[in-house]
Design a protein around this motif. Sequence first.
Motif, mmCIF file in Angstrom:
data_model
loop_
_atom_site.group_PDB
_atom_site.id
_atom_site.type_symbol
_atom_site.label_atom_id
_atom_site.label_comp_id
_atom_site.label_asym_id
_atom_site.label_seq_id
_atom_site.Cartn_x
_atom_site.Cartn_y
_atom_site.Cartn_z
ATOM 1 N N TRP A 169 0.693 5.137 -0.847
ATOM 2 C CA TRP A 169 1.098 3.343 0.447
ATOM 3 C C TRP A 169 2.024 3.412 1.176
ATOM 4 O O TRP A 169 1.782 3.626 2.556
ATOM 5 C CB TRP A 169 0.741 2.019 -0.960
ATOM 6 C CG TRP A 169 0.442 0.636 0.446
ATOM 7 C CD1 TRP A 169 -0.630 0.702 1.072
ATOM 8 C CD2 TRP A 169 1.663 -0.128 1.115
ATOM 9 N NE1 TRP A 169 0.208 -0.382 2.043
ATOM 10 C CE2 TRP A 169 1.280 -1.128 1.859
ATOM 11 C CE3 TRP A 169 3.361 0.020 -0.079
ATOM 12 C CZ2 TRP A 169 1.760 -2.153 2.758
ATOM 13 C CZ3 TRP A 169 3.547 -1.039 1.199
ATOM 14 C CH2 TRP A 169 2.901 -2.304 2.105
ATOM 15 N N VAL A 170 2.829 3.997 0.681
ATOM 16 C CA VAL A 170 4.309 3.745 1.263
ATOM 17 C C VAL A 170 4.883 4.741 1.693
ATOM 18 O O VAL A 170 4.296 5.299 3.141
ATOM 19 C CB VAL A 170 5.366 3.730 -0.272
ATOM 20 C CG1 VAL A 170 7.013 4.253 1.027
ATOM 21 C CG2 VAL A 170 5.837 2.260 -0.597
ATOM 22 N N LYS A 171 3.810 6.097 1.316
ATOM 23 C CA LYS A 171 3.868 7.111 2.410
ATOM 24 C C LYS A 171 3.127 6.753 3.857
ATOM 25 O O LYS A 171 3.100 8.180 4.693
ATOM 26 C CB LYS A 171 3.282 8.263 1.627
ATOM 27 C CG LYS A 171 4.529 8.593 0.678
ATOM 28 C CD LYS A 171 4.248 10.129 -0.297
ATOM 29 C CE LYS A 171 4.919 10.182 -1.306
ATOM 30 N NZ LYS A 171 4.859 11.389 -2.474
ATOM 31 N N ASP A 172 1.533 6.046 2.981
ATOM 32 C CA ASP A 172 0.651 6.146 4.530
ATOM 33 C C ASP A 172 0.736 4.936 5.457
ATOM 34 O O ASP A 172 0.872 4.937 6.424
ATOM 35 C CB ASP A 172 -0.204 6.119 4.135
ATOM 36 C CG ASP A 172 -1.441 7.248 2.613
ATOM 37 O OD1 ASP A 172 -0.338 8.710 3.125
ATOM 38 O OD2 ASP A 172 -1.748 7.332 2.646
ATOM 39 N N SER A 173 1.869 4.333 5.235
ATOM 40 C CA SER A 173 2.406 3.337 5.910
ATOM 41 C C SER A 173 3.428 3.388 7.057
ATOM 42 O O SER A 173 4.178 4.790 6.692
ATOM 43 C CB SER A 173 3.155 2.049 5.505
ATOM 44 O OG SER A 173 2.281 1.436 4.316
ATOM 45 N N PRO A 174 3.149 2.922 7.879
ATOM 46 C CA PRO A 174 4.426 3.072 9.292
ATOM 47 C C PRO A 174 5.287 2.907 8.974
ATOM 48 O O PRO A 174 5.664 1.834 8.372
ATOM 49 C CB PRO A 174 2.926 2.468 10.839
ATOM 50 C CG PRO A 174 2.246 2.137 10.012
ATOM 51 C CD PRO A 174 1.986 2.306 8.796
ATOM 52 N N ALA A 175 6.599 3.470 9.163
ATOM 53 C CA ALA A 175 7.758 2.997 9.317
ATOM 54 C C ALA A 175 8.351 2.113 9.786
ATOM 55 O O ALA A 175 7.642 1.559 11.431
ATOM 56 C CB ALA A 175 8.599 3.930 9.710
ATOM 57 N N GLN A 176 8.924 0.906 8.965
ATOM 58 C CA GLN A 176 8.936 -0.441 10.268
ATOM 59 C C GLN A 176 10.808 -0.495 10.413
ATOM 60 O O GLN A 176 11.731 0.138 9.542
ATOM 61 C CB GLN A 176 9.526 -1.325 8.485
ATOM 62 C CG GLN A 176 7.603 -1.595 8.070
ATOM 63 C CD GLN A 176 6.565 -2.324 9.377
ATOM 64 O OE1 GLN A 176 7.096 -3.325 9.787
ATOM 65 N NE2 GLN A 176 5.605 -2.087 9.796
#
Length: 66
Positions: free
Chosen positions: A58-65
């Motif tokens: 999930w972290v790898k696929d999430s857009p950067a914040q």
Amino acid sequence: MTEIGPWRKSSRSANNQNNNCVEVRLNGENPQVSDSKLADDRPILTVSASSYNGLLAWVKDSPAQS
């Protein structure tokens, strides 16, 4: 005897002088997650390997914040 690995944190936390980051380690086959800013009073969460792998995906696929 179960071997407990060292705490590891993201390389993106390397410049964080306050040591405020999430850390992970292996306790035998079980990943453990903790918040380093709480030092010795921090809770240590033990999760299943499948839950931990799901979190990483999930972290790898999430857009950067920012």
